[in-house]
Design a protein around this motif. Structure first.
Motif, PDB file in Angstrom:
ATOM      1  N   LEU A  69       1.012  -1.261  -0.002  1.00 51.15           N
ATOM      2  CA  LEU A  69      -0.181  -0.001  -0.058  1.00 51.15           C
ATOM      3  C   LEU A  69       0.910   1.463   0.024  1.00 51.15           C
ATOM      4  O   LEU A  69       0.259   2.290  -0.103  1.00 51.15           O
ATOM      5  CB  LEU A  69      -0.936  -0.480   1.322  1.00 51.15           C
ATOM      6  CG  LEU A  69      -2.005  -1.323   1.125  1.00 51.15           C
ATOM      7  CD1 LEU A  69      -2.660  -0.835   2.398  1.00 51.15           C
ATOM      8  CD2 LEU A  69      -2.828  -1.071  -0.298  1.00 51.15           C
ATOM      9  N   GLY A  70       2.475   1.200  -0.217  1.00 54.83           N
ATOM     10  CA  GLY A  70       2.871   2.807  -0.126  1.00 54.83           C
ATOM     11  C   GLY A  70       2.786   2.910   0.796  1.00 54.83           C
ATOM     12  O   GLY A  70       3.015   4.219   0.573  1.00 54.83           O
ATOM     13  N   LEU A  71       3.140   2.733   2.006  1.00 50.55           N
ATOM     14  CA  LEU A  71       3.859   3.200   3.216  1.00 50.55           C
ATOM     15  C   LEU A  71       5.378   3.775   2.941  1.00 50.55           C
ATOM     16  O   LEU A  71       5.851   3.288   2.737  1.00 50.55           O
ATOM     17  CB  LEU A  71       4.051   2.495   4.644  1.00 50.55           C
ATOM     18  CG  LEU A  71       2.335   1.154   4.331  1.00 50.55           C
ATOM     19  CD1 LEU A  71       2.093   0.649   6.092  1.00 50.55           C
ATOM     20  CD2 LEU A  71       1.116   2.837   4.457  1.00 50.55           C
ATOM     21  N   THR A  72       5.196   4.851   3.686  1.00 50.09           N
ATOM     22  CA  THR A  72       6.560   6.387   3.345  1.00 50.09           C
ATOM     23  C   THR A  72       6.874   5.787   4.579  1.00 50.09           C
ATOM     24  O   THR A  72       8.607   5.219   4.399  1.00 50.09           O
ATOM     25  CB  THR A  72       6.164   7.556   3.786  1.00 50.09           C
ATOM     26  OG1 THR A  72       4.844   7.719   2.310  1.00 50.09           O
ATOM     27  CG2 THR A  72       7.908   8.586   3.579  1.00 50.09           C
ATOM     28  N   ARG A  73       6.479   4.776   5.873  1.00 45.93           N
ATOM     29  CA  ARG A  73       7.456   4.686   6.757  1.00 45.93           C
ATOM     30  C   ARG A  73       6.017   3.956   8.053  1.00 45.93           C
ATOM     31  O   ARG A  73       5.077   4.619   8.225  1.00 45.93           O
ATOM     32  CB  ARG A  73       8.561   5.645   7.333  1.00 45.93           C
ATOM     33  CG  ARG A  73       9.379   5.437   8.401  1.00 45.93           C
ATOM     34  CD  ARG A  73      10.585   6.542   8.853  1.00 45.93           C
ATOM     35  NE  ARG A  73      11.291   6.683   7.694  1.00 45.93           N
ATOM     36  CZ  ARG A  73      11.994   7.834   7.891  1.00 45.93           C
ATOM     37  NH1 ARG A  73      11.820   8.517   9.303  1.00 45.93           N
ATOM     38  NH2 ARG A  73      12.603   8.528   7.248  1.00 45.93           N
ATOM     39  N   VAL A  74       7.440   3.275   8.819  1.00 47.20           N
ATOM     40  CA  VAL A  74       6.630   2.609  10.173  1.00 47.20           C
ATOM     41  C   VAL A  74       7.819   2.716  11.207  1.00 47.20           C
ATOM     42  O   VAL A  74       8.675   2.295  11.244  1.00 47.20           O
ATOM     43  CB  VAL A  74       6.166   0.665  10.068  1.00 47.20           C
ATOM     44  CG1 VAL A  74       5.498   0.430  11.074  1.00 47.20           C
ATOM     45  CG2 VAL A  74       5.901   0.765   8.465  1.00 47.20           C
ATOM     46  N   LEU A  75       6.574   3.878  11.713  1.00 48.86           N
ATOM     47  CA  LEU A  75       7.429   3.298  13.304  1.00 48.86           C
ATOM     48  C   LEU A  75       6.410   2.324  14.385  1.00 48.86           C
ATOM     49  O   LEU A  75       4.930   2.972  14.493  1.00 48.86           O
ATOM     50  CB  LEU A  75       6.816   4.919  14.176  1.00 48.86           C
ATOM     51  CG  LEU A  75       7.723   6.005  12.412  1.00 48.86           C
ATOM     52  CD1 LEU A  75       7.322   7.917  13.625  1.00 48.86           C
ATOM     53  CD2 LEU A  75       9.256   5.896  13.067  1.00 48.86           C
ATOM     54  N   HIS A  76       6.661   2.274  15.232  1.00 48.02           N
ATOM     55  CA  HIS A  76       6.567   1.262  16.429  1.00 48.02           C
ATOM     56  C   HIS A  76       5.687   1.965  17.444  1.00 48.02           C
ATOM     57  O   HIS A  76       7.122   2.426  18.344  1.00 48.02           O
ATOM     58  CB  HIS A  76       7.569   0.557  16.421  1.00 48.02           C
ATOM     59  CG  HIS A  76       7.445  -0.625  15.112  1.00 48.02           C
ATOM     60  ND1 HIS A  76       6.331  -1.426  14.825  1.00 48.02           N
ATOM     61  CD2 HIS A  76       8.272  -1.232  14.381  1.00 48.02           C
ATOM     62  CE1 HIS A  76       6.886  -2.168  13.954  1.00 48.02           C
ATOM     63  NE2 HIS A  76       7.470  -1.820  13.121  1.00 48.02           N
ATOM     64  N   LYS A  77       5.394   1.655  18.073  1.00 47.97           N
ATOM     65  CA  LYS A  77       4.606   2.193  19.334  1.00 47.97           C
ATOM     66  C   LYS A  77       5.399   1.655  20.771  1.00 47.97           C
ATOM     67  O   LYS A  77       5.121   0.053  20.642  1.00 47.97           O
ATOM     68  CB  LYS A  77       3.141   2.302  19.425  1.00 47.97           C
ATOM     69  CG  LYS A  77       2.169   3.849  18.660  1.00 47.97           C
ATOM     70  CD  LYS A  77       1.171   3.454  19.390  1.00 47.97           C
ATOM     71  CE  LYS A  77       0.128   4.131  18.067  1.00 47.97           C
ATOM     72  NZ  LYS A  77      -1.078   3.827  17.761  1.00 47.97           N
ATOM     73  N   PRO A  78       5.820   2.571  21.333  1.00 51.70           N
ATOM     74  CA  PRO A  78       5.550   3.843  21.740  1.00 51.70           C
ATOM     75  C   PRO A  78       6.667   4.718  20.855  1.00 51.70           C
ATOM     76  O   PRO A  78       7.940   3.940  20.790  1.00 51.70           O
ATOM     77  CB  PRO A  78       5.388   3.786  23.296  1.00 51.70           C
ATOM     78  CG  PRO A  78       6.526   2.921  23.556  1.00 51.70           C
ATOM     79  CD  PRO A  78       6.108   1.760  22.822  1.00 51.70           C
ATOM     80  N   VAL A  79       6.169   5.912  20.603  1.00 54.87           N
ATOM     81  CA  VAL A  79       7.009   6.426  19.505  1.00 54.87           C
ATOM     82  C   VAL A  79       8.330   6.968  20.544  1.00 54.87           C
ATOM     83  O   VAL A  79       7.520   7.970  20.766  1.00 54.87           O
ATOM     84  CB  VAL A  79       6.271   6.741  18.337  1.00 54.87           C
ATOM     85  CG1 VAL A  79       6.961   6.900  18.105  1.00 54.87           C
ATOM     86  CG2 VAL A  79       5.915   5.672  17.402  1.00 54.87           C
ATOM     87  N   GLY A  80       9.196   7.414  20.059  1.00 51.14           N
ATOM     88  CA  GLY A  80       9.754   8.498  20.571  1.00 51.14           C
ATOM     89  C   GLY A  80       9.866   9.559  19.926  1.00 51.14           C
ATOM     90  O   GLY A  80       9.412   9.559  18.443  1.00 51.14           O
TER      91      GLY A  80
END
Length: 126
Positions: free
Chosen positions: A93-104
């Motif tokens: 789906l063309g995600l730019t980036r993935v950040l995993h919670k908890p996100v600093g």
């Protein structure tokens, strides 16, 4: 910037942090509300998107967004507590980036600065 997350405390905290950095930020509690905000314009430089939400989840939102030529090109950074297995199906789906919670704070600001600076519609207010 559009922050889409059903966790009101997290959504407001991220909004406050980004606003303090000079970004104009809108909020949405789910994918359906986010689609409505996108159609009300102006388009944001970036969407920060949670995956697991009621009404319309992140994957459903992204599919609807990509199917609509008026809003399809707005980049999406996913912020999720789901593991990598939950994110893998969304790779197409063309995600730019993935950040995993908890996100600093540093990873959040780094991702936002990088993506928004490459896609300046109405990013920073200053």
């Amino acid at each position: 910037m559009l922050v889409v997350d059903d966790d009101e405390d997290l959504r407001r905290t991220v909004t406050m942090v980004l606003a303090e950095e000079g970004y104009r930020v809108l909020e949405a509690a789910n994918g359906a509300e986010a689609l409505s905000r996108l159609h009300d314009g102006p388009l944001p430089d970036l969407i920060l998107l949670d995956l697991m939400m009621p009404v319309m989840n992140g994957e459903q939102f992204r599919r609807a967004q990509r199917a609509d030529p008026e809003i399809a090109e707005v980049p999406v950074v996913v912020m999720t507590a789901a593991g990598s297995r939950a994110v893998e199906p969304m790779a197409s789906l063309g995600l730019t980036r993935v950040l995993h919670k908890p996100v600093g704070l540093e990873p959040l600001l780094s991702a936002v600065d990088e993506v928004a600076s490459g896609n300046e519609r109405n990013g920073r207010a200053k």
